[in-house]
Structure formats: structure tokens, C-alpha cells
Enzyme design. Structure first.
Site, PDB file in Angstrom:
ATOM      1  N   CYS A 152      22.700  14.409 -12.897  1.00 46.33           N
ATOM      2  CA  CYS A 152      24.015  13.986 -12.416  1.00 46.33           C
ATOM      3  C   CYS A 152      25.052  14.385 -13.464  1.00 46.33           C
ATOM      4  CB  CYS A 152      24.034  12.480 -12.173  1.00 46.33           C
ATOM      5  SG  CYS A 152      25.597  11.913 -11.483  1.00 46.33           S
ATOM      6  N   LEU A 153      25.628  15.540 -13.251  1.00 45.75           N
ATOM      7  CA  LEU A 153      26.673  16.054 -14.132  1.00 45.75           C
ATOM      8  C   LEU A 153      27.764  16.582 -13.216  1.00 45.75           C
ATOM      9  CD1 LEU A 153      27.405  16.667 -17.124  1.00 45.75           C
ATOM     10  CD2 LEU A 153      26.288  18.881 -16.825  1.00 45.75           C
TER      11      LEU A 153
END
Length: 181
Positions: free
Chosen positions: A110-111
Site C-alpha cells: 500500500c503505497l
């Protein structure tokens, strides 16, 4: 009509054979080559091309955080870059199972710049810096691993204990982790 089609197919085949066996690079490959040549990696980050330097679209990055909860760990990522790069963000997976709020147990990362905030002006370098930053400052407000995020939010000391246990190859919340230190 059928003859015309076969003639066009024959012309395409001959044109393909006249390039001397040299594969023409896509715009994405050319941009990726530029990005990689301009990389300035810290000593704690390495890049590897398992399919050889001629096959740039798939490569591995290893990060060894020098600070933060995961200090001392060795964390491997795979990058899969589309020929449409930089108009499409690379697909990044974490190959090392880690206890982290922004990386789930399947290796999804999750970036924000890998999702909705991706822009063609961003580069492989920006993604690597983003991954390094995730280990310096995990974000419990945008989690993939909700349990880890909740522990980080409510009890940072327990989170540190869980990270250390996972890095040493222990169990956290009934989940087994391979050692990564």
C-alpha cells in the site's frame, strides 16, 4: 480479398525478419533504462536483474532498513514494469513476509504512488524511496494489514515486539514468519 490478406501477412513477416534479430525497444523500456541508469541507491538497497540486463521489465529490489521497527531486516521486492511505463505504474510485490501495516501477508504493498497518485513524471527511484520510507514511518491510517495497523496505533511497544518476533521467524497472531534478519 484472401490473397491480399496473405500478401500483407507475408510483408509483415519479412519486415519483422529484416531487423537483424534485434528487438526494438518500447518507449517504456527506454524510459526504464534511463530511470535505472540514474538510480542512486543507498548502501542498504540493492537492485538485481534475474533475467539479465537486457530484460529490464522484471527486476528485484532488496531493502535493508537501517532505522525504524524493521532495522536489520532484509526485505525483497519484485518489480514488474509494463511496456506502457511510465503511463502505468509498475506492479510491486513484497516477497518477504513482513509484519507491517502497509504490506499484507500476500505481499501487496500500500503505497499511494503505486495506485491513485501515480504520474508519468514519477520514476523507479521515487518508488524505491517510497518503500524505504514505509519502513522508516509505517502508516497505520492507510493499512493493508489492519491488525498490524491497529496494534501500531494503540500499542507501539507491542508493535515493536511483534515486528521483532516476526523478523526472527516467530509467530504473530497465529501467522508464521520466516526469519529475515
Amino acid at each position: 480479398m484472401i490473397k491480399l490478406f496473405s500478401v500483407k501477412e507475408k510483408q509483415k513477416l519479412e519486415a519483422g525478419n529484416n531487423n537483424g534479430g534485434v528487438k526494438r525497444q518500447t518507449a517504456g523500456e527506454i524510459r526504464l533504462q534511463k530511470d535505472i541508469s540514474e538510480l542512486h541507491l543507498s548502501k542498504s538497497t540493492t537492485i538485481e536483474f534475474p533475467n539479465g540486463k537486457d530484460k529490464l521489465l522484471d527486476f528485484n529490489v532488496t531493502i535493508k532498513p537501517e532505522e525504524g521497527f524493521h532495522k536489520g531486516a532484509t526485505i525483497a521486492f519484485t518489480f514488474s514494469v509494463s511496456p506502457m511505463y511510465p503511463h502505468e505504474a509498475p506492479k510491486v510485490k513484497c516477497k518477504t513476509k513482513v509484519y507491517h501495516p502497509n504490506i499484507d501477508l500476500d505481499g501487496n504493498v500500500c503505497l499511494n504512488i503505486l495506485r491513485e497518485d501515480w504520474k508519468p513524471v514519477l520514476s523507479i527511484s521515487a518508488i524505491i524511496y517510497g518503500l524505504q520510507f514505509l519502513f522508516l514511518d509505517p502508516n497505520p491510517d492507510d493499512p493493508l494489514n489492519k491488525e498490524a495497523a491497529e496494534v501500531l496505533r494503540t500499542d507501539p511497544k507491542q508493535f515493536a515486539i511483534n515486528v521483532r518476533r516476526s523478523m526472527q521467524g516467530g509467530y504473530v497472531g497465529g501467522v508464521s514468519f520466516a526469519p529475515c534478519i
